[in-house]
Scaffold this motif. Structure first.
Motif, PDB file in Angstrom:
ATOM      1  N   ASN A   1       0.755  -1.244   0.222  1.00  0.00           N
ATOM      2  CA  ASN A   1       0.359  -0.105   0.219  1.00  0.00           C
ATOM      3  C   ASN A   1       1.001   1.100   0.125  1.00  0.00           C
ATOM      4  OD1 ASN A   1      -2.639  -0.636   0.383  1.00  0.00           O
ATOM      5  ND2 ASN A   1      -1.556  -1.987   1.805  1.00  0.00           N
ATOM      6  N   LEU A   2       0.276   2.679  -0.891  1.00  0.00           N
ATOM      7  CA  LEU A   2       1.311   3.623  -0.584  1.00  0.00           C
ATOM      8  C   LEU A   2       0.224   5.097  -0.235  1.00  0.00           C
ATOM      9  CD1 LEU A   2       2.800   2.521  -3.843  1.00  0.00           C
ATOM     10  CD2 LEU A   2       4.042   2.947  -1.954  1.00  0.00           C
ATOM     11  N   LYS A   3       0.381   5.853   0.649  1.00  0.00           N
ATOM     12  CA  LYS A   3      -0.116   6.370   0.986  1.00  0.00           C
ATOM     13  C   LYS A   3       0.413   7.767   0.914  1.00  0.00           C
ATOM     14  CE  LYS A   3      -3.468   3.561   3.250  1.00  0.00           C
ATOM     15  NZ  LYS A   3      -4.389   3.380   3.991  1.00  0.00           N
ATOM     16  N   TRP A   4      -0.276   8.442   1.173  1.00  0.00           N
ATOM     17  CA  TRP A   4       0.553   9.724   1.175  1.00  0.00           C
ATOM     18  C   TRP A   4       0.035  10.016   3.395  1.00  0.00           C
ATOM     19  CZ3 TRP A   4       4.249  12.757  -1.506  1.00  0.00           C
ATOM     20  CH2 TRP A   4       4.713  12.613  -2.443  1.00  0.00           C
ATOM     21  N   GLY A   5       0.892  10.859   4.137  1.00  0.00           N
ATOM     22  CA  GLY A   5       1.099  11.023   4.766  1.00  0.00           C
ATOM     23  C   GLY A   5       0.427  12.384   5.148  1.00  0.00           C
ATOM     24  N   SER A   6       1.133  13.253   6.571  1.00  0.00           N
ATOM     25  CA  SER A   6       0.623  14.298   6.807  1.00  0.00           C
ATOM     26  C   SER A   6       1.793  15.266   5.736  1.00  0.00           C
ATOM     27  CB  SER A   6      -0.052  14.927   7.960  1.00  0.00           C
ATOM     28  OG  SER A   6       1.371  14.391   9.333  1.00  0.00           O
ATOM     29  N   ARG A   7       2.111  17.161   6.196  1.00  0.00           N
ATOM     30  CA  ARG A   7       3.088  18.144   6.330  1.00  0.00           C
ATOM     31  C   ARG A   7       3.837  17.598   7.439  1.00  0.00           C
ATOM     32  NH1 ARG A   7       3.044  20.427   1.383  1.00  0.00           N
ATOM     33  NH2 ARG A   7       3.974  22.247   2.533  1.00  0.00           N
ATOM     34  N   SER A   8       4.513  16.485   7.217  1.00  0.00           N
ATOM     35  CA  SER A   8       5.176  16.618   8.394  1.00  0.00           C
ATOM     36  C   SER A   8       6.893  16.454   7.990  1.00  0.00           C
ATOM     37  CB  SER A   8       5.248  14.948   9.493  1.00  0.00           C
ATOM     38  OG  SER A   8       6.302  14.632  10.211  1.00  0.00           O
ATOM     39  N   THR A   9       7.270  17.508   8.956  1.00  0.00           N
ATOM     40  CA  THR A   9       8.597  18.088   8.396  1.00  0.00           C
ATOM     41  C   THR A   9      10.243  16.776   9.420  1.00  0.00           C
ATOM     42  OG1 THR A   9       8.876  19.539  10.542  1.00  0.00           O
ATOM     43  CG2 THR A   9       8.692  20.108   7.525  1.00  0.00           C
ATOM     44  N   VAL A  10       8.820  16.077  10.663  1.00  0.00           N
ATOM     45  CA  VAL A  10       9.859  14.672  11.673  1.00  0.00           C
ATOM     46  C   VAL A  10       9.395  13.659  10.381  1.00  0.00           C
ATOM     47  CG1 VAL A  10       9.861  14.541  14.305  1.00  0.00           C
ATOM     48  CG2 VAL A  10       9.178  16.547  13.221  1.00  0.00           C
ATOM     49  N   LYS A  11       8.711  13.593  10.506  1.00  0.00           N
ATOM     50  CA  LYS A  11       8.673  11.675  10.199  1.00  0.00           C
ATOM     51  C   LYS A  11       8.882  11.990   8.378  1.00  0.00           C
ATOM     52  CE  LYS A  11       6.633   7.330  11.482  1.00  0.00           C
ATOM     53  NZ  LYS A  11       5.658   6.456  12.141  1.00  0.00           N
ATOM     54  N   LEU A  12       9.392  12.220   8.001  1.00  0.00           N
ATOM     55  CA  LEU A  12       9.492  11.997   6.674  1.00  0.00           C
ATOM     56  C   LEU A  12       8.924  10.491   6.091  1.00  0.00           C
ATOM     57  CD1 LEU A  12      12.411  13.939   5.978  1.00  0.00           C
ATOM     58  CD2 LEU A  12      10.190  14.896   5.720  1.00  0.00           C
ATOM     59  N   GLY A  13       8.309   9.659   6.957  1.00  0.00           N
ATOM     60  CA  GLY A  13       8.804   8.568   5.672  1.00  0.00           C
ATOM     61  C   GLY A  13       7.928   7.161   7.110  1.00  0.00           C
ATOM     62  N   SER A  14       7.479   6.013   6.431  1.00  0.00           N
ATOM     63  CA  SER A  14       6.932   5.018   7.608  1.00  0.00           C
ATOM     64  C   SER A  14       6.971   3.870   6.865  1.00  0.00           C
ATOM     65  CB  SER A  14       6.470   4.866   8.499  1.00  0.00           C
ATOM     66  OG  SER A  14       5.532   5.497   8.510  1.00  0.00           O
ATOM     67  N   TYR A  15       7.613   2.606   7.252  1.00  0.00           N
ATOM     68  CA  TYR A  15       7.021   1.044   6.580  1.00  0.00           C
ATOM     69  C   TYR A  15       6.528   0.635   8.238  1.00  0.00           C
ATOM     70  CZ  TYR A  15       6.166  -3.407   4.529  1.00  0.00           C
ATOM     71  OH  TYR A  15       5.998  -4.621   4.513  1.00  0.00           O
ATOM     72  N   GLU A  16       4.727   0.251   7.413  1.00  0.00           N
ATOM     73  CA  GLU A  16       4.222  -0.363   8.701  1.00  0.00           C
ATOM     74  C   GLU A  16       3.816  -2.042   8.366  1.00  0.00           C
ATOM     75  OE1 GLU A  16       0.748   0.888   8.214  1.00  0.00           O
ATOM     76  OE2 GLU A  16       1.058   3.661   9.515  1.00  0.00           O
ATOM     77  N   TYR A  17       4.381  -3.047   8.794  1.00  0.00           N
ATOM     78  CA  TYR A  17       5.076  -3.537   8.762  1.00  0.00           C
ATOM     79  C   TYR A  17       3.480  -4.899   8.425  1.00  0.00           C
ATOM     80  CZ  TYR A  17       9.999  -3.641   8.638  1.00  0.00           C
ATOM     81  OH  TYR A  17      11.125  -2.882   9.068  1.00  0.00           O
ATOM     82  N   GLN A  18       2.961  -4.174   9.521  1.00  0.00           N
ATOM     83  CA  GLN A  18       1.027  -4.886   9.990  1.00  0.00           C
ATOM     84  C   GLN A  18       0.377  -4.941   8.689  1.00  0.00           C
ATOM     85  OE1 GLN A  18       3.068  -3.015  12.139  1.00  0.00           O
ATOM     86  NE2 GLN A  18       2.882  -3.983  13.658  1.00  0.00           N
TER      87      GLN A  18
END
Length: 229
Positions: A123-140
């Motif tokens: 799954n590929l999704k945009w998140g909020s306009r965060s400058t702290v967390k630029l990306g993440s991979y959720e295993y679950q």
């Protein structure tokens, strides 16, 4: 003996359970997420509703991993190994329900250039306009989520996408109850990104120009008081 007591005594066979224990299954969590809270003499385990149907031995491993984290102990059990293996492989069971077109193009570029098209699309999704967390991979949920602050910069987007795809590839390993994600192998491969320095500079620029969050009401009130007194 309930499942929490069983998990506890497998780790600490010589100790008595000195806590009041509570186990809740909630629909508020993302699939297969969980946490534990210790307040005074109460240990409360909160698990997503999906855990209800998971094998008991795996759930014991989950509870044990939460226990040693909250109690700050270094322990390892067969059940924790079962739990770790379950989390590593659960992404293959997650449904693919959302693929953003622009993120798909980035994933395909990186997959072809660095992974020889061997990576399955998550799954590929945009998140909020965060400058702290630029990306993440959720295993679950088998989901790569990218900060919207990177929209408009292909170089910065591709670099963060590459970073998260490395997480999907290398996953993690656990030692003494602690999970390690940025291993030496991970870091070595991350440095193979072409244009790394330029990508990092572009990310810094995008973060600097991103709108800052407005001050909270209490911060504004404090500023007002400082101006008047």
């Amino acid at each position: 003996m309930n499942i929490i007591e069983q998990a506890f005594h497998q780790i600490y066979p010589e100790k008595e359970m000195a806590y009041n224990t509570y186990l809740n299954y909630s629909g508020k969590f993302k699939p297969y997420n969980a946490n534990v809270k210790l307040y005074r003499n109460n240990l409360t385990f909160n698990l997503s509703k999906e855990w209800k149907t998971v094998n008991r031995e795996i759930r014991i491993g989950l509870i044990q991993s939460l226990l040693i984290r909250i109690l700050k102990q270094k322990k390892h059990t067969t059940n924790i190994s079962l739990y770790d293996s379950f989390i590593r492989n659960i992404s293959s069971l997650a449904p693919i329900t959302h693929i953003d077109p622009s993120l798909k193009h980035s994933f395909e570029r990186i997959n072809q250039k660095y992974f020889y098209n061997t990576m399955d699309m998550p799954n590929l999704k945009w998140g909020s306009r965060s400058t702290v967390k630029l990306g993440s991979y959720e295993y679950q949920t088998n989901t790569i989520r990218i900060s919207s602050v990177l929209k408009g910069s292909q170089l910065a987007l591709d670099y963060v996408m590459y970073h998260e795809m490395l997480h999907k590839k290398h996953q993690f390993y656990t030692k003494n109850g602690r999970s390690y994600y940025h291993t030496s192998r991970f870091k070595k491969q991350e440095k193979e990104f072409i244009g790394l320095k330029n990508a990092e500079a572009e990310i810094r620029y995008l973060c600097r120009k991103a709108p800052k969050k407005p001050d909270s009401f209490f911060k504004l009130l404090k500023k007002a008081k400082n101006n008047f007194f």
